[in-house]
Scaffold this motif. Structure first.
Motif: not given
Length: 592
Positions: A189-207
């Motif tokens: 979740l911390g990694s998602l907060a830093l990258h701010g992704s929204r697509s399926w692949l973006g959420v997976f790689l953003g984490s």
């Protein structure tokens, strides 16, 4: 020699009126008519190889090589450069913005605090120290994002607060397996907060995006330290001297106060970490882990990778009949299964077991795992169907919603049937860690299917982030409800109903199970708590590495310490194992 040349079109003298004469007369006239103060007073320019100019003669402008003239032949800047295509930038560099500015002093201080706290507090286990270490790391990322002029968005705040909330699980629970899930989810979740992704692949790689910022974060921090070291030796020396004086004062007066008052010495000893020379390599590793993690978080906040820039092309749209026919057949199969389940529910399980010659527990065990995999495969079918779904016309969209919506609703019935099978399973054999875990996964899959149904009505723009948020909320709830406590409580209630309990399994639970196991009668209570008390006595951890569940268990065991003998804990006396309602006598213990 001056490098100045007259501007184009400028003339040093009047133009000759007649045509130029042979023998170079025009050149002699131009030299004779040029003013004596003009640029280029020597007769030869560098590199021409001519001799000394005549007295009073003025040389013309230097000769420009052919390759430097406009339209002339061009040569590479590096004559040793091999011909070929230039190296293309990496995909990661295309997704990442320009390099961030020099790391700020506030971020550097937070990184240093994270590294020091990691070395001092994390060596004794996990408790409230996980949250203490995460706070300066989060502040460092916040300062780095503010320096980069990034705005705080609602989803960013949600991911950040969710990650910090997950780190409250180690502070509350002693069991290691929900704590591990909570810590891993908090980092994601911390990694998602830093990258701010929204697509399926973006959420997976953003984490997982923090892993890509480790090397860049170290280089970024090194450049920042060097930039601040240049020209600041005097100020740095003053800071070092002030810190040294403060440490000396704390040591001297702290030792005096500790020797003067035993209560103060006890408080001071409980607050200070126990650091020994033998732990130095382990502390150094923790220091480097905190340093690298905080720098990676700060760099990702200042220059996040835009994982949403990676686009996945949709699959080739199929025709309506080719796409819908397999799914309609699958829906019919699901409908038949649901009808049979309703018949079983109305007719009763006893009738079904009599007709199928199955025991109560065997019927429950037979179906849950198959239904769990059926739910997982259904989600895969839905994902592939959406990739190849017909699109473009309103009728196509209506067909997709109708077919997939019916499949989702039927799958929800399968989820309910699987959870009912698990309930029968637990009623027969009791609750274990594996059973409560897979039941929680099945319940979360049902939530995902509900989110897919909602996306069919309201749009799928928020679906990837909603699924990720539901997983994080599920992990948080799973840790807060204390799985080991639920396992112990259910088995105690089962013992009160049919006097069957597996003490060998319960004694392997964590300290979270102590309040429920304390309600057992003797000698079962002492048999279940003896190993837990021994484990707590061997691991006397500091306050920052002690969870609330462990502290509560110590208080209970301090009031009533187990005292059972080895003979009292014999399996024949305690009723170890045993099937419950309709249990199978030939299979008294089930590994699941």
């Amino acid at each position: 020699m001056s490098d100045h040349t007259p501007p184009p079109g400028a003339s040093d003298g009047p133009e000759p009126s007649g045509p130029p004469e042979r023998g170079g007369a025009p050149e002699r006239d131009m030299l004779a008519k040029a003013p004596s103060g003009s640029a280029g007073t020597s007769a030869a320019s560098p590199g021409t190889g001519t001799g000394t100019a005549r007295p009073g003669a003025i040389a013309g402008p230097p000769k420009i090589p052919a390759y430097a003239q406009a339209g002339g032949p061009q040569y590479p800047a590096d004559p040793w450069q091999r011909p070929g295509p230039r190296p293309q930038p990496s995909a990661l560099s295309k997704l990442r913005p320009a390099g961030p500015a020099v790391i700020s002093a506030a971020t550097l201080c937070c990184v240093a605090a994270t590294a020091v706290l990691s070395a001092l507090l994390l060596g004794d286990g996990l408790g409230v120290n996980a949250l203490i270490v995460a706070v300066p790391a989060a502040l460092g990322a916040f300062f780095a994002a503010r320096t980069a002029r990034r705005r705080l968005r609602p989803w960013t705040a949600f991911w950040a607060l969710g990650g910090l909330a997950l780190l409250a699980v180690p502070a509350l629970r002693d069991a290691g397996w929900p704590v591990f899930l909570a810590v891993v989810s908090a980092i994601a979740l911390g990694s998602l907060a830093l990258h701010g992704s929204r697509s399926w692949l973006g959420v997976f790689l953003g984490s997982l995006g923090l892993l890509c910022a480790i090397a860049d974060g170290l280089a970024w921090g090194g450049r920042g330290v060097r930039a601040r070291m240049d020209g600041s030796q005097k100020r740095l020396g003053g800071v070092v001297r002030s810190a040294g004086v403060a440490v000396v004062l704390l040591v001297v007066f702290g030792a005096l106060f500790a020797s003067a008052d035993a209560a103060f010495a006890d408080v001071l000893g409980s607050l200070m970490p126990d650091v020994s020379v033998s732990d130095s390599p382990w502390r150094l590793l923790l220091f480097m882990t905190g340093l690298i993690g905080a720098l990676a978080a700060g760099y990702a906040a200042a220059a996040p990778v835009r994982w949403d820039g990676i686009t996945v092309r949709p699959g080739k749209a199929r025709g309506r009949l080719e796409w819908a026919l397999p799914l309609i057949v699958l829906n019919l199969l699901f409908a038949v299964f649901v009808a049979v389940q309703l018949t079983v529910l109305l007719g009763g399980y006893d009738k079904v077991m009599a007709e199928t010659d199955l025991s109560y527990s065997a019927y429950a065990r037979q179906g849950f795992w198959q239904l769990l995999w059926a739910t997982v495969l259904t989600l895969l079918v839905i994902a592939l169907a959406l990739r190849w779904a017909p699109r473009g016309r309103s009728g196509d969209r209506t067909l997709v919603r109708a077919v997939l919506g019916a499949l989702c609703l039927l799958t929800l019935t399968v989820v309910a049937s699987a959870l009912r099978r698990m309930d029968l399973y637990v009623d027969a054999y009791g609750l274990t860690r594996l059973r409560i875990s897979v039941a929680a996964v099945e319940l979360w899959l049902g939530v995902v299917i509900l989110l897919i149904v909602a996306a069919g009505f309201f749009g799928a723009r928020l679906l990837p982030r909603a699924v990720a948020a539901s997983a994080a909320i599920g992990v948080l709830a799973f840790g807060l409800v204390s799985p080991d406590g639920l396992i112990a409580e259910q088995n105690v209630q089962r013992y009160r109903a049919d006097h069957s309990i597996d003490i060998d399994y319960l004694r392997g639970l964590s300290a979270d199970a102590v309040p429920a196991l304390d309600a057992l009668p003797e000698p079962l209570r002492s048999c279940a708590l003896r190993d837990i008390e021994q484990s707590l006595n061997e691991n006397d951890t500091a306050w920052y590495a002690t969870s609330w569940g462990e502290a509560r268990a110590r208080d209970i065991l301090r009031e009533r310490s187990p005292h059972a003998t080895a003979e009292a804990c014999d399996p024949s006396r305690t009723g170890v194992g045993g099937g419950g309602r309709g249990g199978d006598e030939s299979d008294p213990y089930d590994p699941y």
